[in-house]
Design a protein around this motif. Structure first.
Motif, PDB file in Angstrom:
ATOM      1  N   ASP A  23      35.454  56.262  31.579  1.00 30.17           N
ATOM      2  CA  ASP A  23      34.669  55.907  32.761  1.00 30.17           C
ATOM      3  C   ASP A  23      35.472  55.004  33.691  1.00 30.17           C
ATOM      4  N   MET A  26      38.197  57.088  35.350  1.00 31.31           N
ATOM      5  CA  MET A  26      37.592  57.975  36.349  1.00 31.31           C
ATOM      6  C   MET A  26      37.223  57.206  37.614  1.00 31.31           C
ATOM      7  N   SER A  27      36.683  56.001  37.463  1.00 31.21           N
ATOM      8  CA  SER A  27      36.321  55.220  38.652  1.00 31.21           C
ATOM      9  C   SER A  27      37.564  54.785  39.422  1.00 31.21           C
ATOM     10  N   HIS A  37      35.370  62.787  44.731  1.00 33.40           N
ATOM     11  CA  HIS A  37      34.029  62.794  44.145  1.00 33.40           C
ATOM     12  C   HIS A  37      33.155  63.882  44.766  1.00 33.40           C
ATOM     13  N   ARG A  46      31.407  62.357  36.228  1.00 34.73           N
ATOM     14  CA  ARG A  46      31.148  60.971  36.628  1.00 34.73           C
ATOM     15  C   ARG A  46      29.691  60.584  36.381  1.00 34.73           C
ATOM     16  N   GLU A  50      28.391  57.742  33.786  1.00 35.46           N
ATOM     17  CA  GLU A  50      27.545  56.649  34.271  1.00 35.46           C
ATOM     18  C   GLU A  50      26.234  56.565  33.501  1.00 35.46           C
TER      19      GLU A  50
END
Length: 101
Positions: A23, A26-27, A37, A46, A50
Motif C-alpha cells: 500500500d 502504491m501510494s 490512478h 488501490r 485501502e
C-alpha cells in the motif's frame, strides 16, 4: 494446538505487513505520477489495499499529530506488527514449547 494458532497468527501478521508495504509503495508510485490512478487496474488494487489498511491506520491516525501530507501511520503500524510478531508471539511460542517438554 495453541502453538499452532500462534504460528498462524504470526503468518497473518507477516502477510498484513506485506500488504501495508504494498500500500505504501502504491501510494508513492501514484503520488510521483509513475503510475496513473486513472487506470482501472491500478484503481482497483488501490481501493482493495485501502479497504484492508484503513481500519488499521485510522486508530493510529487519531493518536498521532498531524504531519501534513506525510502519513506516518504505516510506519507506526509496521513497528507495532514487528514487535508483536518478533517479540510477543515468538516469546509466547517459545514458552509454550518449553512448558510442554
Amino acid at each position: 494446538m495453541v502453538i499452532m494458532l500462534l504460528q498462524i497468527l504470526q503468518l497473518l501478521l507477516t502477510v498484513l505487513s506485506w500488504i501495508i508495504i504494498a500500500d505504501a509503495i502504491m501510494s508513492w508510485l501514484i503520488g510521483f505520477n509513475v503510475i496513473s490512478h486513472y487506470n482501472e487496474g491500478v484503481r482497483t488494487v488501490r481501493i482493495a489495499l485501502e479497504r484492508i489498511t484503513a481500519p488499521i491506520y485510522n486508530p493510529v491516525r487519531r493518536i498521532m499529530p498531524d504531519t501534513g501530507p506525510l502519513d506516518l501511520s504505516p510506519i507506526v503500524v509496521l513497528l507495532i506488527l514487528y514487535v508483536l510478531n518478533n517479540y510477543v508471539l515468538r516469546t509466547a511460542i517459545e514458552q509454550l514449547a518449553n512448558a510442554s517438554y
